[in-house]
Design an enzyme around this catalytic site. Structure first.
Site, PDB file in Angstrom:
ATOM      1  N   VAL A  24     -38.840 106.446  33.179  1.00  0.00           N
ATOM      2  CA  VAL A  24     -37.402 106.682  33.259  1.00  0.00           C
ATOM      3  C   VAL A  24     -36.886 105.953  34.493  1.00  0.00           C
ATOM      4  O   VAL A  24     -37.267 106.273  35.621  1.00  0.00           O
ATOM      5  CB  VAL A  24     -37.087 108.188  33.364  1.00  0.00           C
ATOM      6  CG1 VAL A  24     -35.579 108.420  33.469  1.00  0.00           C
ATOM      7  CG2 VAL A  24     -37.661 108.936  32.169  1.00  0.00           C
ATOM      8  N   CYS A  25     -36.035 104.952  34.279  1.00  0.00           N
ATOM      9  CA  CYS A  25     -35.466 104.183  35.396  1.00  0.00           C
ATOM     10  C   CYS A  25     -34.171 104.842  35.844  1.00  0.00           C
ATOM     11  O   CYS A  25     -33.170 104.820  35.114  1.00  0.00           O
ATOM     12  CB  CYS A  25     -35.202 102.737  34.975  1.00  0.00           C
ATOM     13  SG  CYS A  25     -36.684 101.755  34.827  1.00  0.00           S
ATOM     14  N   LEU A  26     -34.193 105.396  37.039  1.00  0.00           N
ATOM     15  CA  LEU A  26     -33.024 106.092  37.569  1.00  0.00           C
ATOM     16  C   LEU A  26     -33.089 106.043  39.090  1.00  0.00           C
ATOM     17  O   LEU A  26     -34.130 106.350  39.680  1.00  0.00           O
ATOM     18  CB  LEU A  26     -33.016 107.549  37.082  1.00  0.00           C
ATOM     19  CG  LEU A  26     -31.745 108.355  37.313  1.00  0.00           C
ATOM     20  CD1 LEU A  26     -30.590 107.826  36.460  1.00  0.00           C
ATOM     21  CD2 LEU A  26     -31.999 109.837  37.003  1.00  0.00           C
TER      22      LEU A  26
END
Length: 961
Positions: free
Chosen positions: A812-814
């Site tokens: 998850v890219c955040l």
């Protein structure tokens, strides 16, 4: 260099007199040495961040640190003097004397108020420090860097395994060892970074000034030599390598001790990271010196450390928590073993330019021992999966700047391919494959590695082919011819070459491994067979299917080495070697996206171009026949689990659409929800928004992603317990949104406050609308000082990428999680303000958006272009199909643990709305997707009807009892 050596000898002689006098004189000298190193921490910290200038203010802070701290020359000379004090106990053969190791007590790291402060540093096995980097305490030393004029901002840029008493004095050997170790961290490694920083900035200045290439090279070479003279004075170089050999032996011995976990909880990560950085630097600039040392003993100790960081190989708790450390050790082996001609071009003049003879001697010094050649493959296989997630990661932090999971795996690919040519190493890998049939630990190791290779291939090749297609589209329509556009094009070309290099190496590695039956069986077994099938189908489709038209480049445009023939040949041979196992045939036949005409076209292409031998072509035709025979007459939207439903679907898509229209009426967008429906939804589901569940249970579906880490977790810090109790109360008191348009449901493990799972509904008016998306969440012991780990589970077994920021491997890219580059500090994790609730809401609002393609780097600028609307619509159509298959049908058929009633009620109450929405999606879909969406919609309709009649979980459990 002779003069510099004399200076070091003189300083050593001057300091030796008071040290040998003992008493107060000795203590004062040791205190001065410690204070000199501590005072240099601002310099080290500023250099550490010098590549991250994003504003004039940050550059000004760097300049001030350089002006008010020690110079490069001072700290390097100080480190050289310290190394000379270590010389007497650095003279050893294969291993240091036990008496020497007994004088190196890890209790030193607990902190000695009159010496060095280790509190700002993360530990190998112990706690992780959020934010990273040494503290920047003010220093009153005047000085600067070796090339101060380039600092200006121009707008661009224990006896082994035991402990001594905390207040017990260290032996002089221990004093010098730990001071020198700290000098590597404060002096030598930061100066290496300064070398690269200054030469990079100087190159930029010369290019702007229009200097001729030859004159520019001479200028850069002189600057480089100034640094290498300072850093690589012969005796200093010799002693520095010997010191690292001692340090590696000491760490390996600590790992074997009865108190290994306690010891590694104290050792700072920088001890290994700095040693690795120094060895890589020396391998670039003085490989011939390295080749003269007994590197096989160093490699043996690195093998011990690699094993200590891999859960699959640890008999107890792992001793190294951070994959950053494992990646650094892999990088050392890669630079030692792999010839420079097989690596990407080094950036500096003279770096990596050594010849084959030096490479052969260096590689021989590492792999010249038979037992070592046999021992090295297993930990490398284990590291492949161990680098998957990092606790406390911040991609903008300096500690993580050189870390990229895909880069580490590229180096592992190359190392394993080299080892595959060595009989002892190959036998070791094959033995693991054979043992996996009966040995659970060997099976877990091998399957985790195979999963990692498929992750890498799926990501790297798909990303490369996607970007090639973008370049093709840009070339077709004509584009910006400015210098900036050309620079961006060159950057994209370089990135594509890197992606293709990694993808090709991964495919080559898989191709070599599956020549062995036991390893081919691993790729074709169980759930892994579905991932292997998806990889084959996806990329054969991209290479010869309709999408292949986007990859046909003119010769002048193909400057990144794209060779579809080689990729198709390699993938076909992997298929042939794995397809002898029936599970892969079944997985291919049951895959949602199987297109038999495309596979036959691929076979025709292979035959026409002579890419496979005649016997291979015969085998390929046999494989295709077996797949076609196994294939059901019509396949629904989610594969083999719904073959019974598939039999009821009309073969002709038009008839199926007519039946749906008769039931649902004309397709219209999902209707706005009425107040009565809102009240009914909230009334039924608000009480289920937050609850406890057995998330770590063996029968949990799916298995909790961070189960291994939770099982080996350190005891929770008081801050963790307090923070999570506070968050649990807030979430249970109605903090979570519950509405038909968008909801969040959360479960925490019954016995573990650090183990969480979240189920997010897709917001309306997005391609994710009304679907259910599952995320596993783990809070490390240091939470909330560092961010939680979050893994996306709705990926159809790691085969579907739902968003540019939701990877098929679950990443998850955040910015909030430290997994996405953020330009604003307010987007980062803040221990005082950030929370799990903020993470959940951010995913739902920032990732599950109406136009997710805008999350792709570089696409935001295209939103105003004529082609944007079409590209976004095509991307969304595919995501709508995935939502129907895997975020609706998926949870309906296999509700995740703890959310069974949530799933049933959500789909029961939203049935009409979901069908109307998906019916409209089907009508709006491109023709190539419409048939698949029709099948998925028919299956979804039946699954919704079945769910509506199912008893609630609580009632079912009572009835069963």
């Amino acid at each position: 260099m002779a003069g510099l050596a004399q200076l070091h000898e003189a300083a050593h002689h001057v300091l030796r007199a008071p040290l040998t006098a003992g008493g107060a004189h000795k203590d004062k000298v040791l205190s001065w040495l410690s204070e000199a190193l501590m005072a240099s921490r601002p310099r080290a910290s500023a250099i550490h961040r010098s590549d991250h200038f994003k504003s004039a203010e940050q550059a000004a802070a760097y300049q001030e640190a350089m002006r008010t701290s020690s110079t490069d020359e001072f700290v390097c000379n100080l480190a050289s003097v310290l190394l000379r004090f270590c010389a007497p106990f650095l003279r050893f053969g294969e291993a240091p004397a036990p008496a020497t190791l007994a004088k190196l007590s890890v209790s030193h790291y607990r902190g000695r108020d009159e010496r060095l402060d280790y509190s700002p540093h993360s530990r190998l096995c112990g706690h992780i420090v959020g934010g990273g980097g040494p503290s920047a305490a003010a220093s009153e030393l005047e000085g600067g860097s070796l090339f101060g004029e380039l600092d200006a901002y121009d707008g661009d840029v224990a006896s082994a395994g035991t402990f001594s008493r905390a207040n017990a004095p260290l032996h002089f050997v221990g004093e010098m060892f730990f001071l020198t170790q700290y000098a590597f961290h404060i002096a030598m490694v930061p100066t290496v970074r300064h070398l690269f920083f200054h030469t990079g900035r100087r190159r930029l200045q010369l290019e702007r000034g229009g200097m001729a290439a030859r004159d520019k090279d001479i200028d850069l070479y002189r600057m480089q030599e100034c640094y290498t003279v300072l850093l690589l004075e012969p005796q200093q170089l010799q002693l520095s390598i010997d010191f690292i050999l001692l340090q590696a032996a000491w760490l390996a011995e600590l790992s074997r001790g009865a108190q290994a976990s306690q010891a590694f909880e104290l050792v700072p990560q920088f001890v290994v990271l700095d040693a690795a950085a120094w060895l890589v630097f020396v391998a670039q600039f003085r490989p011939e010196e390295l080749a003269l040392h007994p590197l096989h003993s160093l490699t043996a100790n690195m093998v011990v450390l690699l094993r200590a960081g891999c859960p699959e190989l640890c008999s107890g708790a792992r001793l190294i928590r951070s994959p950053l450390v494992l990646a650094a050790l892999v990088n050392v082996l890669y630079k030692f073993v792999v010839p420079p001609s097989s690596r990407p071009k080094e950036g500096l003049l003279g770096a990596g330019g050594w010849g084959g003879d030096v490479n052969a001697r260096l590689s021989q010094s590492v792999l010249g021992v038979e037992s070592l050649r046999a021992a090295l493959p297993e930990p490398l296989l284990a590291v492949y999966s161990a680098v998957d997630s990092i606790e406390g990661l911040d991609v903008d932090a300096v500690e993580a700047e050189a870390f990229d999971k895909w880069n580490v795996r590229m180096e592992l690919n190359t190392l394993l391919l080299h080892l595959w040519t060595l009989p002892e190493a190959k036998k070791s890998i094959v033995d693991i494959g054979i043992a996996a049939a009966d040995d659970g630990s060997a099976r877990r190791l091998l399957l985790a590695f195979c999963n990692g290779t498929l992750d890498t291939l799926l990501y790297e090749l798909e990303e490369a082919l996607k970007r090639i297609a973008e370049i093709k589209r840009a070339a077709d329509v004509g584009g910006d011819a400015s210098a900036a556009a050309d620079a961006q094009h060159q950057h994209n070309v370089g990135y594509i070459r890197h992606l293709l290099h990694t993808a090709t190496a991964t495919l080559q590695l898989i191709g070599e491994l599956v020549t062995e039956p036991s390893l081919a069986a691993a790729y074709a077994s169980g759930s892994l067979s579905h991932r292997t099938a998806k990889v084959v189908i996806t990329f054969v489709g991209m290479l010869v299917g309709k999408r292949s038209l986007d990859l046909k480049l003119k010769a002048s445009e193909d400057d990144f080495g794209f060779d579809p023939r080689q990729l198709l040949q390699g993938m076909s041979r992997v298929l042939l070697r794995c397809a002898v196992h029936a599970p892969l045939i079944a997985a291919l036949a049951d895959d949602d996206d199987l297109d038999m005409p495309v596979l036959h076209k691929a076979a025709s292409t292979l035959s026409r171009l002579g890419l496979l031998q005649a016997d291979e072509m015969d085998s390929l035709h046999e494989v295709l026949h077996r797949v076609a025979t196994h294939r059901t007459p019509s396949v629904d939207g989610i594969g083999s689990s719904s073959n019974a439903i598939a039999a009821t679907i009309p073969a002709d898509t038009t008839d199926a659409l007519a039946k749906l229209e008769a039931e649902l009426g004309p397709p219209v967008p999902a209707a706005s929800v009425s107040s009565e429906d809102v009240e009914g939804y909230v009334g039924a589901l608000s009480e289920l928004a937050f609850d406890e569940a057995e998330l770590l249970a063996e029968e949990a579906v799916p298995q909790y992603h961070y189960k291994a880490q939770a099982g080996q977790a350190q005891s929770a810090l008081p801050a963790l317990r307090k923070a999570l109790m506070h968050e649990s109360k807030a979430l249970g008191d109605g903090q979570l949104p519950c509405h038909p348009d968008a909801s969040i449901f959360v479960r925490v493990d019954e016995a573990r406050l650090d183990v969480w799972r979240a189920l997010l509904t897709g917001p309306v008016d997005t391609p994710y609308a009304l679907g259910l998306f599952l995320f596993d969440v783990y809070c490390p012991a240091e939470y909330p000082s560092i961010s939680p780990l979050v893994h996306f589970e709705t990926t159809n077994g790691g085969t579907v990428k739902f968003n540019p920021n939701l990877y098929a491997d679950g990443k998850v890219c955040l910015s909030l999680l430290g997994t996405f580059t953020g330009t604003d500090a307010t987007q980062k994790w803040d221990p005082k303000r950030s929370s799990l609730y903020q993470v959940f809401v951010s995913i739902q609002s920032q990732i599950l958006t109406p136009h997710p393609l805008a999350n792709e780097p570089g696409y935001e600028a295209l939103m105003s272009t004529p082609t944007w609307k079409q590209q976004s619509a095509e991307y969304n159509a595919k995501l709508r199909l995935y939502t129907m298959r895997y975020a609706m049908l998926g949870p309906l058929r296999a509700p995740p643990r703890g959310f069974e009633d949530v799933v049933r009620l959500h789909f029961k109450l939203q049935r009409a709305r979901i069908l109307q929405q998906c019916w409209a999606w089907t009508q709006e879909a491109p023709m190539e997707l419409r048939d698949k969406m029709c099948h998925a919609l028919n299956a979804l309709r039946d699954a919704l009807d079945a769910a509506a009649t199912a008893a609630p979980l609580a009632v079912a459990m009572v009835a069963k009892t």
